[in-house]
Structure formats: structure tokens, C-alpha cells
Design a protein around this motif. Structure first.
Motif, mmCIF file in Angstrom:
data_model
loop_
_atom_site.group_PDB
_atom_site.id
_atom_site.type_symbol
_atom_site.label_atom_id
_atom_site.label_comp_id
_atom_site.label_asym_id
_atom_site.label_seq_id
_atom_site.Cartn_x
_atom_site.Cartn_y
_atom_site.Cartn_z
ATOM 1 N N GLU A 183 22.745 -0.411 27.162
ATOM 2 C CA GLU A 183 23.886 -0.886 27.960
ATOM 3 C C GLU A 183 25.199 -0.588 27.249
ATOM 4 O O GLU A 183 26.209 -0.270 27.892
ATOM 5 N N ALA A 184 25.184 -0.653 25.926
ATOM 6 C CA ALA A 184 26.394 -0.355 25.154
ATOM 7 C C ALA A 184 26.821 1.094 25.363
ATOM 8 O O ALA A 184 28.022 1.393 25.531
ATOM 9 N N LEU A 185 25.860 2.024 25.388
ATOM 10 C CA LEU A 185 26.191 3.434 25.591
ATOM 11 C C LEU A 185 26.776 3.662 26.983
ATOM 12 O O LEU A 185 27.680 4.497 27.162
ATOM 13 N N GLU A 186 26.279 2.918 27.968
ATOM 14 C CA GLU A 186 26.841 3.023 29.318
ATOM 15 C C GLU A 186 28.297 2.566 29.334
ATOM 16 O O GLU A 186 29.153 3.196 29.963
ATOM 17 N N LEU A 215 21.622 -5.758 14.385
ATOM 18 C CA LEU A 215 20.798 -4.698 13.828
ATOM 19 C C LEU A 215 19.429 -4.629 14.498
ATOM 20 O O LEU A 215 18.951 -3.556 14.874
ATOM 21 N N VAL A 216 18.787 -5.790 14.685
ATOM 22 C CA VAL A 216 17.429 -5.841 15.241
ATOM 23 C C VAL A 216 17.487 -6.270 16.704
ATOM 24 O O VAL A 216 17.850 -7.404 17.017
ATOM 25 N N MET A 217 17.165 -5.334 17.613
ATOM 26 C CA MET A 217 17.153 -5.609 19.054
ATOM 27 C C MET A 217 15.954 -4.915 19.677
ATOM 28 O O MET A 217 15.491 -3.893 19.165
ATOM 29 N N PRO A 218 15.431 -5.437 20.773
ATOM 30 C CA PRO A 218 14.347 -4.732 21.480
ATOM 31 C C PRO A 218 14.821 -3.373 21.967
ATOM 32 O O PRO A 218 15.993 -3.204 22.327
ATOM 33 N N GLY A 219 13.939 -2.390 21.970
ATOM 34 C CA GLY A 219 14.330 -1.058 22.425
ATOM 35 C C GLY A 219 15.182 -0.367 21.385
ATOM 36 O O GLY A 219 14.765 -0.169 20.241
ATOM 37 N N MET A 220 16.394 -0.015 21.756
ATOM 38 C CA MET A 220 17.302 0.678 20.848
ATOM 39 C C MET A 220 17.850 -0.307 19.810
ATOM 40 O O MET A 220 18.522 -1.273 20.149
ATOM 41 N N SER A 221 17.579 -0.051 18.549
ATOM 42 C CA SER A 221 18.079 -0.921 17.482
ATOM 43 C C SER A 221 19.549 -0.629 17.193
ATOM 44 O O SER A 221 20.119 0.349 17.703
ATOM 45 N N GLY A 222 20.128 -1.470 16.327
ATOM 46 C CA GLY A 222 21.506 -1.233 15.934
ATOM 47 C C GLY A 222 21.682 0.089 15.220
ATOM 48 O O GLY A 222 22.678 0.792 15.419
ATOM 49 N N LEU A 223 20.707 0.463 14.373
ATOM 50 C CA LEU A 223 20.785 1.755 13.681
ATOM 51 C C LEU A 223 20.677 2.909 14.668
ATOM 52 O O LEU A 223 21.373 3.923 14.525
ATOM 53 N N ASP A 224 19.815 2.754 15.669
ATOM 54 C CA ASP A 224 19.702 3.798 16.698
ATOM 55 C C ASP A 224 21.024 3.951 17.448
ATOM 56 O O ASP A 224 21.459 5.068 17.752
ATOM 57 N N LEU A 225 21.647 2.814 17.725
ATOM 58 C CA LEU A 225 22.937 2.854 18.414
ATOM 59 C C LEU A 225 23.988 3.539 17.549
ATOM 60 O O LEU A 225 24.784 4.354 18.035
ATOM 61 N N LEU A 226 23.992 3.223 16.252
ATOM 62 C CA LEU A 226 24.938 3.840 15.326
ATOM 63 C C LEU A 226 24.796 5.359 15.329
ATOM 64 O O LEU A 226 25.787 6.095 15.412
ATOM 65 N N VAL A 227 23.563 5.838 15.269
ATOM 66 C CA VAL A 227 23.310 7.280 15.282
ATOM 67 C C VAL A 227 23.762 7.890 16.608
ATOM 68 O O VAL A 227 24.394 8.960 16.644
ATOM 69 N N ALA A 228 23.459 7.207 17.718
ATOM 70 C CA ALA A 228 23.832 7.719 19.045
ATOM 71 C C ALA A 228 25.351 7.792 19.204
ATOM 72 O O ALA A 228 25.884 8.750 19.783
#
Length: 457
Positions: free
Chosen positions: A38-41, A55-68
Motif C-alpha cells: 500500500e505504501a508503494l501505491e 521493520l517486521v510486517m506480513p508480506g513485504m517487510s520494511g527492508l523489502d520496502l526500503l529496497v523497492a
């Protein structure tokens, strides 16, 4: 002025709403997302200045979001927040370029300060922290930096007593800024256009202290070739700051008491009484009441100088002010050294926040000055705690008034220093330390659990 835009990403609704309230007090525009997706949207729909993500979330983690965020070309500082502080996670966040890393539970004030630093780096401004409704205190007292609750209390007291003529006694460990507080009181008092005279009671030999305080007439003693005014006469109609008053001998305390009571004195070797109008501001790193009980300080003098007591907190008790102090010192030493340092990296800030600073603000100032002078890049980045453990170099003992460190703290600092010297090679470090590799790994895991990066003690 356009409001700063902050995106909060967390699967916990209660935490999202808490962050919304905290950032709205900064007059920021806040958007919330319950997941990384939802953040990427939201990022595709509007611009943001800072992202605060769990940092820890279901699905896309905080680190995954950082990379994206980085892959999509968004140049937005990302601040990680987590309830599971772990050394490996910290290192991964730093490696991937997180602006900072904050462990739960945290003081909302520290979260605000961290976001404010990120916005400042982006060239954005925010409203007053915690919706104070007025400019930060650094604008009222330019040389004193702090927005913590303990410093707010100090500022409130200084503002009230400055307008009076009451004597003040400032308590605090070495390096906490006692003289700065004394100057702030004088500069905001009706006496601000009159002299402020400073006397360091530890800097003058006892045999010369009476002459330093009250002056002497010609011929009063062998080397008195001419008449000389003392600090009381020099401070007439103004303020006299007696630093480390607890070091005065009992005979000198008696003479000081008489001047305060009668507002007159005689020069050494003189007979003529001299009237003075002086406000006394004293400072000490001792507990004067305890000194009274021991017989080292006169009780009557104690009550004369401690009309208004002000106690300065040590830096270890107001760590939320460290980011503000770091930025302030970098700005100052950039000017003095013709440098263009932008700031410190997240891992460096983490180290600064973990250290207890026995030398207080003075030690932090020295650390930042050294870092600015030695920096080769725009960002100060060091991983070796010994870079700023000045008090422990070359076997130096801690200064007066500093709190002794626990054996546990000494062990931790030594292990981290050895690891740095062997470039993180745990096998070599264990051999140097004389412990098993498994024992070293256990200690590092224990240290990681104890780490509460950016958390107020």
C-alpha cells in the motif's frame, strides 16, 4: 511554508495512529499505509519527504520496502522502527541505506527529533517539536541546545530567575554546560549590559585567592607593586560567576559570606570598606548539602548562595538531545574548518546514542570536532567506538564528577574495540580475548538484545 509530507507504514493500526498524532504536532501532513504494498501505491500517487516504516510486517517487510523505494528512484530517507532490535537487522538496515533505526518502545519525542533531522537534510522545515507553539529554545538561548523534558525544565527555571537578582547555584557534572547557563541567566537579566566576571575557584592557588577576589593595595605583600582590583570590584553592578565554589577553603568561605551579607569588603592590606552591588551565580559538581554535613562547606554560606538551585542533567539522561547537538556542532566546526560535512551516517548516530558520555556535552563536542576535521567524505562514518571513547584512551581516568562505569560496560566496549581491530573476524577476536568462539557469539547476541538504539533510557 509548505508542510512536510510524512508516510507512516505499519500493520499495527494503533501505532499508525500514534505516529499520525506525533507528526501532526509538528504541523506535518501525514499519510498512513498498512503494508509495504500500500505504501508503494501511495508513493506513486504523491510525493513524500520522509518514510517511517515498521521493520517486521506480513508480506513485504520494511527492508523489502526500503529496497523497492531505492530501486524505483525515490530519494526519500527511510526511518526503520521495530520492536525486535537485533544486531543483524541493524547492520542490514544500515547496509541498505536506512536513514536511521529506532527500537520500540521509544519516546515519541525522539521519533520527532529523528524525523526532523531527516527533513532538515532534505531542506524541509517543520513546526515546533511536540507542538510547543513557540520557537525551539535554542533561539532564546543560542548556545544551549536541547529540547528534552529535563532541559525544558532548566530553560523554564532560567527564564524565571534571569529577571530577578536572586543568587543562583548551578549543579552538574563536568562538561554539562554550567557556565553556559550562567551566561544565559546574565544575558537575559536586567544586568545584561553590565559586566559578567568569571572566577574559576580551582585555577587560583589558595594563597592568591583572597587577592583575586577582593584585590589588594600597593605593598600589601612582597610582590604587590601596585594596587589591584579584585573580581568583586570588577563585577560591581553586574554578575560574578564563581565556578566550582565547592573548592573554596573554609576561611575564604567566611570572607565570601560577609561580602554577600554586607555587600562590602576591604582589599587585602586596605582599611577602606568598598560597597558593591553584585549578583552571585555559583556552580559546582559537588553535592554542597553533603559537603555541609561533612563540615567542608559552611551552612550559612550554603543558604546564601543556593537561593535558586538549578541542576543540569548529564548527557546520558537526555540522549534525545544528541542528534540536535551533533547537527549544531557539525555546523559550528564546518564554519571554523572550512568544511562541508552534511552529517553523520545512521550507524554512527547509533553508536553516539549508545555511548554514555561520561564527559557529557564537552566530550561530545570534542568527538564531533575531531570527526569533522578528519572526515574525508561529506558524511561522518565510523564504526569503532574507541574513536570517541576519549576518556579511556592511554589509560586516562575519568574526570571529576563523572559516573563510574560498570564492569559489564567496560567488557562490552573492549570486545567491540577488539572486533574492530580485527575487521570483524570473530575467530581472531575470540583468540585475542581468550574466550571460545561460541562464548564470543553468545556475548554479541546478549549485547544485541541490550541494544536499544535511539531509545531514551
Amino acid at each position: 511554508m509548505k508542510s512536510a509530507r510524512i508516510l507512516v507504514v505499519d500493520d499495527d493500526q494503533a501505532h499508525r495512529e500514534l505516529c499520525r498524532e506525533v507528526f501532526q504536532l509538528m504541523q506535518a501532513e501525514v499519510s498512513c499505509a498498512a503494508s509495504g504494498e500500500e505504501a508503494l501505491e501511495l508513493l506513486a500517487q504523491k510525493d513524500f519527504d520522509v518514510i517511517v516504516s515498521d521493520l517486521v510486517m506480513p508480506g513485504m517487510s520494511g527492508l523489502d520496502l526500503l529496497v523497492a523505494v531505492q530501486k524505483r528512484g525515490y530519494h526519500i530517507p527511510v526511518i526503520m522502527v521495530t520492536g525486535y532490535p537485533d544486531l543483524q537487522n541493524v547492520e542490514e538496515c544500515i547496509r541498505l541505506g536506512s536513514f536511521d533505526y529506532i527500537a520500540k518502545p521509544y519516546d515519541p519525542y525522539l521519533l520527532q527529533a529523528t524525523v526532523q533531522r531527516a527533513l532538515h537534510r532534505q531542506g524541509k522545515e517543520t513546526g515546533p517539536l511536540f507542538g510547543q507553539g513557540k520557537a525551539p529554545r535554542r533561539h532564546q538561548f543560542p548556545d544551549i541546545i536541547g529540547q528534552s523534558a529535563s532541559m525544558e525544565e532548566v530553560f523554564n527555571t532560567v527564564s524565571k530567575v534571569a529577571e530577578s537578582n536572586a543568587n543562583v547555584c548551578i549543579y552538574g557534572e563536568s562538561g554539562t554546560g554550567k557556565e553556559l547557563i550562567a551566561r544565559a541567566i546574565h544575558s537575559n537579566s536586567p544586568r545584561k549590559d553590565r559586566p559578567l566576571v568569571v572566577l574559576d575557584c580551582t585555577a587560583i592557588p589558595e594563597g592568591l585567592m583572597e587577592s583575586e577576589m577582593f584585590g589588594h593595595v600597593k605593598g600589601a605583600f612582597t610582590s604587590a607593586g601596585m594596587e589591584r582590583d579584585g573580581v568583586f570590584q570588577l563585577a560591581d553592578t553586574g554578575t560574578l560567576f564563581l565556578d566550582e565554589i565547592g573548592e573554596l577553603s573554609l576561611p575564604l568561605q567566611a570572607k565570601l559570606l560577609r561580602v554577600i551579607q554586607c555587600r562590602e569588603f576591604r582589599k587585602v592590606g586596605g582599611n577602606k570598606p568598598i560597597k558593591v552591588d553584585v549578583r552571585i551565580i555559583a556552580a559546582t559538581n559537588k553535592d554542597l548539602y553533603a559537603e555541609v554535613q561533612k563540615g567542608n562547606f559552611r551552612e550559612d554560606l550554603f543558604y546564601r548562595i543556593e537561593v535558586i538551585p538549578i541542576t543540569l542533567p548529564p548527557l546520558r539522561d537526555r540522549k534525545e538531545d544528541i542528534p540536535l547537538l551533533v547537527d549544531f556542532f557539525i555546523e559550528r566546526f564546518n564554519r571554523l574548518n572550512n568544511k562541508k560535512i552534511k552529517g553523520v551516517t545512521p550507524r554512527t548516530m547509533s553508536l553516539l546514542l549508545q555511548y554514555d558520555w561520561p564527559g557529557n556535552v564537552r566530550e561530545l563536542e570534542s568527538c564531533i570536532e575531531r570527526a569533522v576535521v578528519m572526515a574525508d567524505d561529506e558524511w561522518i562514518d565510523f564504526t569503532d567506538p574507541s574513536f570517541f571513547l576519549v576518556s579511556q584512551r592511554n589509560g586516562e581516568s575519568q574526570g571529576k564528577g563523572t559516573a563510574p562505569r560498570s564492569l559489564r560496560q567496560v567488557e562490552k566496549e573492549h570486545i567491540l574495540r577488539v572486533l574492530q581491530e580485527v575487521d570483524g573476524n570473530k575467530t581472531r577476536a575470540a583468540k585475542i580475548l581468550g574466550i571460545s568462539l561460541r562464548g564470543l557469539q553468545y556475548k554479541l547476541k546478549t549485547f544485541a538484545r541490550e541494544m536499544e538504539i535511539s531509545k531514551i533510557p
